[in-house]
Design a protein around this motif. Structure first.
Motif, PDB file in Angstrom:
ATOM      1  N   LYS A  25     -10.730  -1.475  -1.103  1.00 58.50           N
ATOM      2  CA  LYS A  25     -10.021  -0.188  -1.095  1.00 58.50           C
ATOM      3  C   LYS A  25      -9.817   0.302  -2.522  1.00 58.50           C
ATOM      4  O   LYS A  25      -9.999   1.477  -2.821  1.00 58.50           O
ATOM      5  N   ALA A  26      -9.427  -0.597  -3.408  1.00 63.47           N
ATOM      6  CA  ALA A  26      -9.233  -0.213  -4.808  1.00 63.47           C
ATOM      7  C   ALA A  26     -10.548   0.219  -5.443  1.00 63.47           C
ATOM      8  O   ALA A  26     -10.609   1.187  -6.195  1.00 63.47           O
ATOM      9  N   PHE A  27     -11.618  -0.461  -5.114  1.00 62.63           N
ATOM     10  CA  PHE A  27     -12.927  -0.152  -5.683  1.00 62.63           C
ATOM     11  C   PHE A  27     -13.455   1.195  -5.193  1.00 62.63           C
ATOM     12  O   PHE A  27     -14.038   1.959  -5.958  1.00 62.63           O
ATOM     13  N   PHE A  28     -13.246   1.505  -3.918  1.00 62.47           N
ATOM     14  CA  PHE A  28     -13.797   2.725  -3.332  1.00 62.47           C
ATOM     15  C   PHE A  28     -12.809   3.887  -3.265  1.00 62.47           C
ATOM     16  O   PHE A  28     -13.090   4.906  -2.669  1.00 62.47           O
ATOM     17  N   LYS A  29     -11.637   3.768  -3.882  1.00 67.87           N
ATOM     18  CA  LYS A  29     -10.612   4.793  -3.744  1.00 67.87           C
ATOM     19  C   LYS A  29     -10.809   6.016  -4.643  1.00 67.87           C
ATOM     20  O   LYS A  29     -10.095   6.994  -4.497  1.00 67.87           O
ATOM     21  N   ALA A  30     -11.754   5.985  -5.516  1.00 68.19           N
ATOM     22  CA  ALA A  30     -11.923   7.062  -6.492  1.00 68.19           C
ATOM     23  C   ALA A  30     -11.972   8.444  -5.841  1.00 68.19           C
ATOM     24  O   ALA A  30     -11.341   9.370  -6.309  1.00 68.19           O
ATOM     25  N   ASP A  31     -12.688   8.578  -4.752  1.00 63.99           N
ATOM     26  CA  ASP A  31     -12.823   9.881  -4.109  1.00 63.99           C
ATOM     27  C   ASP A  31     -12.878   9.689  -2.602  1.00 63.99           C
ATOM     28  O   ASP A  31     -13.937   9.521  -2.032  1.00 63.99           O
ATOM     29  N   LYS A  32     -11.731   9.735  -1.949  1.00 64.04           N
ATOM     30  CA  LYS A  32     -11.670   9.487  -0.515  1.00 64.04           C
ATOM     31  C   LYS A  32     -12.253  10.628   0.311  1.00 64.04           C
ATOM     32  O   LYS A  32     -12.501  10.473   1.488  1.00 64.04           O
ATOM     33  N   LYS A  33     -12.471  11.780  -0.304  1.00 63.21           N
ATOM     34  CA  LYS A  33     -13.007  12.908   0.439  1.00 63.21           C
ATOM     35  C   LYS A  33     -14.523  12.809   0.610  1.00 63.21           C
ATOM     36  O   LYS A  33     -15.088  13.390   1.512  1.00 63.21           O
ATOM     37  N   THR A  34     -15.175  12.082  -0.275  1.00 64.45           N
ATOM     38  CA  THR A  34     -16.622  11.943  -0.233  1.00 64.45           C
ATOM     39  C   THR A  34     -16.993  10.704   0.566  1.00 64.45           C
ATOM     40  O   THR A  34     -16.476   9.616   0.324  1.00 64.45           O
ATOM     41  N   LYS A  35     -17.888  10.868   1.513  1.00 69.55           N
ATOM     42  CA  LYS A  35     -18.377   9.732   2.300  1.00 69.55           C
ATOM     43  C   LYS A  35     -19.371   8.943   1.439  1.00 69.55           C
ATOM     44  O   LYS A  35     -20.287   9.510   0.860  1.00 69.55           O
ATOM     45  N   ILE A  36     -19.164   7.659   1.333  1.00 75.09           N
ATOM     46  CA  ILE A  36     -20.014   6.791   0.533  1.00 75.09           C
ATOM     47  C   ILE A  36     -20.939   6.024   1.472  1.00 75.09           C
ATOM     48  O   ILE A  36     -20.492   5.369   2.407  1.00 75.09           O
ATOM     49  N   ASP A  37     -22.253   6.135   1.238  1.00 71.35           N
ATOM     50  CA  ASP A  37     -23.240   5.375   2.002  1.00 71.35           C
ATOM     51  C   ASP A  37     -23.419   4.013   1.345  1.00 71.35           C
ATOM     52  O   ASP A  37     -23.668   3.930   0.147  1.00 71.35           O
ATOM     53  N   ASN A  53     -15.706  -1.884   7.187  1.00 75.06           N
ATOM     54  CA  ASN A  53     -15.524  -0.828   8.184  1.00 75.06           C
ATOM     55  C   ASN A  53     -14.068  -0.371   8.270  1.00 75.06           C
ATOM     56  O   ASN A  53     -13.778   0.700   8.788  1.00 75.06           O
ATOM     57  N   LYS A  54     -13.156  -1.150   7.742  1.00 76.05           N
ATOM     58  CA  LYS A  54     -11.735  -0.790   7.754  1.00 76.05           C
ATOM     59  C   LYS A  54     -11.381   0.188   6.640  1.00 76.05           C
ATOM     60  O   LYS A  54     -10.261   0.651   6.549  1.00 76.05           O
ATOM     61  N   ILE A  55     -12.358   0.516   5.781  1.00 73.83           N
ATOM     62  CA  ILE A  55     -12.160   1.491   4.710  1.00 73.83           C
ATOM     63  C   ILE A  55     -12.788   2.791   5.174  1.00 73.83           C
ATOM     64  O   ILE A  55     -13.970   2.864   5.468  1.00 73.83           O
ATOM     65  N   SER A  56     -11.994   3.841   5.230  1.00 79.39           N
ATOM     66  CA  SER A  56     -12.386   5.060   5.933  1.00 79.39           C
ATOM     67  C   SER A  56     -13.520   5.867   5.312  1.00 79.39           C
ATOM     68  O   SER A  56     -14.208   6.581   6.017  1.00 79.39           O
ATOM     69  N   ASN A  57     -13.738   5.797   4.016  1.00 73.22           N
ATOM     70  CA  ASN A  57     -14.732   6.685   3.413  1.00 73.22           C
ATOM     71  C   ASN A  57     -16.111   6.045   3.243  1.00 73.22           C
ATOM     72  O   ASN A  57     -16.899   6.466   2.422  1.00 73.22           O
ATOM     73  N   LEU A  58     -16.421   5.018   4.048  1.00 69.85           N
ATOM     74  CA  LEU A  58     -17.706   4.347   3.938  1.00 69.85           C
ATOM     75  C   LEU A  58     -18.568   4.593   5.170  1.00 69.85           C
ATOM     76  O   LEU A  58     -18.093   4.531   6.295  1.00 69.85           O
ATOM     77  N   SER A  59     -19.825   4.872   4.933  1.00 68.35           N
ATOM     78  CA  SER A  59     -20.828   4.941   5.987  1.00 68.35           C
ATOM     79  C   SER A  59     -21.702   3.701   5.811  1.00 68.35           C
ATOM     80  O   SER A  59     -22.392   3.560   4.803  1.00 68.35           O
ATOM     81  N   LEU A  60     -21.632   2.780   6.762  1.00 64.49           N
ATOM     82  CA  LEU A  60     -22.204   1.453   6.572  1.00 64.49           C
ATOM     83  C   LEU A  60     -23.513   1.239   7.324  1.00 64.49           C
ATOM     84  O   LEU A  60     -23.655   1.628   8.481  1.00 64.49           O
ATOM     85  N   THR A  61     -24.439   0.575   6.642  1.00 65.35           N
ATOM     86  CA  THR A  61     -25.699   0.154   7.234  1.00 65.35           C
ATOM     87  C   THR A  61     -25.991  -1.258   6.753  1.00 65.35           C
ATOM     88  O   THR A  61     -25.832  -1.568   5.580  1.00 65.35           O
ATOM     89  N   GLY A  62     -26.406  -2.104   7.679  1.00 64.97           N
ATOM     90  CA  GLY A  62     -26.830  -3.453   7.332  1.00 64.97           C
ATOM     91  C   GLY A  62     -28.263  -3.655   7.773  1.00 64.97           C
ATOM     92  O   GLY A  62     -28.719  -3.039   8.742  1.00 64.97           O
ATOM     93  N   ILE A  63     -28.981  -4.501   7.072  1.00 65.43           N
ATOM     94  CA  ILE A  63     -30.352  -4.819   7.443  1.00 65.43           C
ATOM     95  C   ILE A  63     -30.563  -6.319   7.282  1.00 65.43           C
ATOM     96  O   ILE A  63     -30.062  -6.924   6.332  1.00 65.43           O
TER      97      ILE A  63
END
Length: 87
Positions: A25-37, A53-63
């Motif tokens: 959350k601390a790492f990805f909090k810079a801009d919560k309005k932008t979806k991060i892939d 997945n518990k962090i709201s601004n992430l769009s997640l893909t695994g391979i």
């Protein structure tokens, strides 16, 4: 054998999910309005993706290259895209 290990991986190698969530959350909090892939290559059974997945601004893909592991990881959440393949 792989199915057994993948399904029980969290029990075999426990992790403090709450601490990881706070770190991410601390790492990805810079801009919560932008979806991060975010792509996780070699996602295995998807344990990290489940936590992320518990962090709201992430769009997640695994391979992952193993189809049996991809089947297990695909059960995590409908919000997470899991792909079978190689990079």
């Amino acid at each position: 054998m792989t199915d057994y290990i993948a399904k029980d991986y969290s029990t075999i190698r426990p992790v403090d999910e709450d601490s990881l969530i706070e770190i991410f959350k601390a790492f990805f909090k810079a801009d919560k309005k932008t979806k991060i892939d975010l792509l996780e290559p070699g996602c295995g059974p998807g344990r990290l993706l489940k936590i992320l997945n518990k962090i709201s601004n992430l769009s997640l893909t695994g391979i992952d290259i193993r189809s049996d592991i991809v089947n297990i990881a695909s059960e995590i959440s409908a919000d997470i895209k899991i792909l079978h393949g190689n990079l």
